[in-house]
Design a protein around this motif. Sequence first.
Motif, short mmCIF file in Angstrom:
data_model
loop_
_atom_site.label_atom_id
_atom_site.label_comp_id
_atom_site.label_asym_id
_atom_site.label_seq_id
_atom_site.Cartn_x
_atom_site.Cartn_y
_atom_site.Cartn_z
N LEU A 140 -3.22 -5.84 -3.13
CA LEU A 140 -3.01 -6.02 -1.69
C LEU A 140 -3.12 -7.50 -1.31
O LEU A 140 -2.32 -8.02 -0.54
N LYS A 141 -4.11 -8.18 -1.87
CA LYS A 141 -4.27 -9.61 -1.61
C LYS A 141 -3.06 -10.38 -2.13
O LYS A 141 -2.56 -11.30 -1.47
N ALA A 142 -2.58 -10.01 -3.31
CA ALA A 142 -1.42 -10.69 -3.88
C ALA A 142 -0.20 -10.53 -2.97
O ALA A 142 0.55 -11.48 -2.75
N ALA A 143 -0.02 -9.34 -2.43
CA ALA A 143 1.11 -9.11 -1.52
C ALA A 143 0.98 -9.96 -0.27
O ALA A 143 1.95 -10.55 0.20
N GLY A 144 -0.23 -10.06 0.26
CA GLY A 144 -0.46 -10.89 1.44
C GLY A 144 -0.23 -12.37 1.16
O GLY A 144 0.42 -13.06 1.94
N HIS A 145 -0.76 -12.85 0.04
CA HIS A 145 -0.58 -14.26 -0.32
C HIS A 145 0.89 -14.57 -0.61
O HIS A 145 1.37 -15.66 -0.26
N LYS A 146 1.58 -13.63 -1.20
CA LYS A 146 3.01 -13.83 -1.47
C LYS A 146 3.76 -13.99 -0.15
O LYS A 146 4.65 -14.85 -0.03
N ALA A 147 3.40 -13.20 0.85
CA ALA A 147 4.03 -13.33 2.17
C ALA A 147 3.74 -14.69 2.77
O ALA A 147 4.61 -15.33 3.36
N LEU A 148 2.50 -15.17 2.63
CA LEU A 148 2.13 -16.48 3.16
C LEU A 148 2.89 -17.61 2.48
O LEU A 148 3.22 -18.60 3.12
N ASN A 149 3.16 -17.45 1.22
CA ASN A 149 3.81 -18.51 0.44
C ASN A 149 5.33 -18.41 0.45
O ASN A 149 6.00 -19.23 -0.18
N SER A 150 5.85 -17.43 1.17
CA SER A 150 7.29 -17.27 1.28
C SER A 150 7.91 -18.48 1.99
O SER A 150 7.40 -18.93 3.01
N PRO A 151 9.02 -19.00 1.46
CA PRO A 151 9.66 -20.17 2.09
C PRO A 151 10.08 -19.92 3.54
O PRO A 151 10.16 -20.85 4.32
N THR A 152 10.33 -18.68 3.90
CA THR A 152 10.78 -18.38 5.26
C THR A 152 9.62 -18.12 6.22
O THR A 152 9.85 -17.91 7.40
N ALA A 208 0.83 -1.21 0.00
CA ALA A 208 0.00 0.00 0.00
C ALA A 208 0.86 1.25 0.00
O ALA A 208 0.57 2.22 -0.72
N ALA A 209 1.92 1.25 0.77
CA ALA A 209 2.82 2.40 0.84
C ALA A 209 3.50 2.67 -0.50
O ALA A 209 3.86 3.80 -0.81
N GLN A 210 3.66 1.60 -1.31
CA GLN A 210 4.26 1.74 -2.64
C GLN A 210 3.23 2.09 -3.71
O GLN A 210 3.54 2.09 -4.89
N GLY A 211 1.99 2.34 -3.26
CA GLY A 211 0.95 2.76 -4.20
C GLY A 211 0.14 1.64 -4.80
O GLY A 211 -0.70 1.87 -5.66
N GLN A 212 0.36 0.42 -4.35
CA GLN A 212 -0.43 -0.72 -4.83
C GLN A 212 -1.70 -0.79 -3.98
O GLN A 212 -1.75 -1.50 -2.99
N LEU A 213 -2.71 -0.04 -4.37
CA LEU A 213 -3.88 0.15 -3.54
C LEU A 213 -5.11 -0.63 -3.97
O LEU A 213 -6.15 -0.56 -3.31
#
Length: 65
Positions: free
Chosen positions: A50-62, A40-45
């Motif tokens: 936003l959902k894609a960013a959240g899902h990407k975090a969930l799917n992160s190997p770490t 959101a801070a980078q303008g992806q509103l």
Amino acid sequence: MFDAEMTALLRAVLEEVCENIPVNEIGARTRVASKILEAAAQGQLSIDALKAAGHKALNSPTMWR
């Protein structure tokens, strides 16, 4: 930083992305929230971005180490 409407949207996206994560998984939820806020801070509103960013975090190997 964000107005009330955007804050409500960010919360809704967080809850949707984390719907299958137990509430006591604070670390995972915090990481997802952080990535959603970062997007959101980078303008992806858009909801999709936003959902894609959240899902990407969930799917992160770490995420689950």
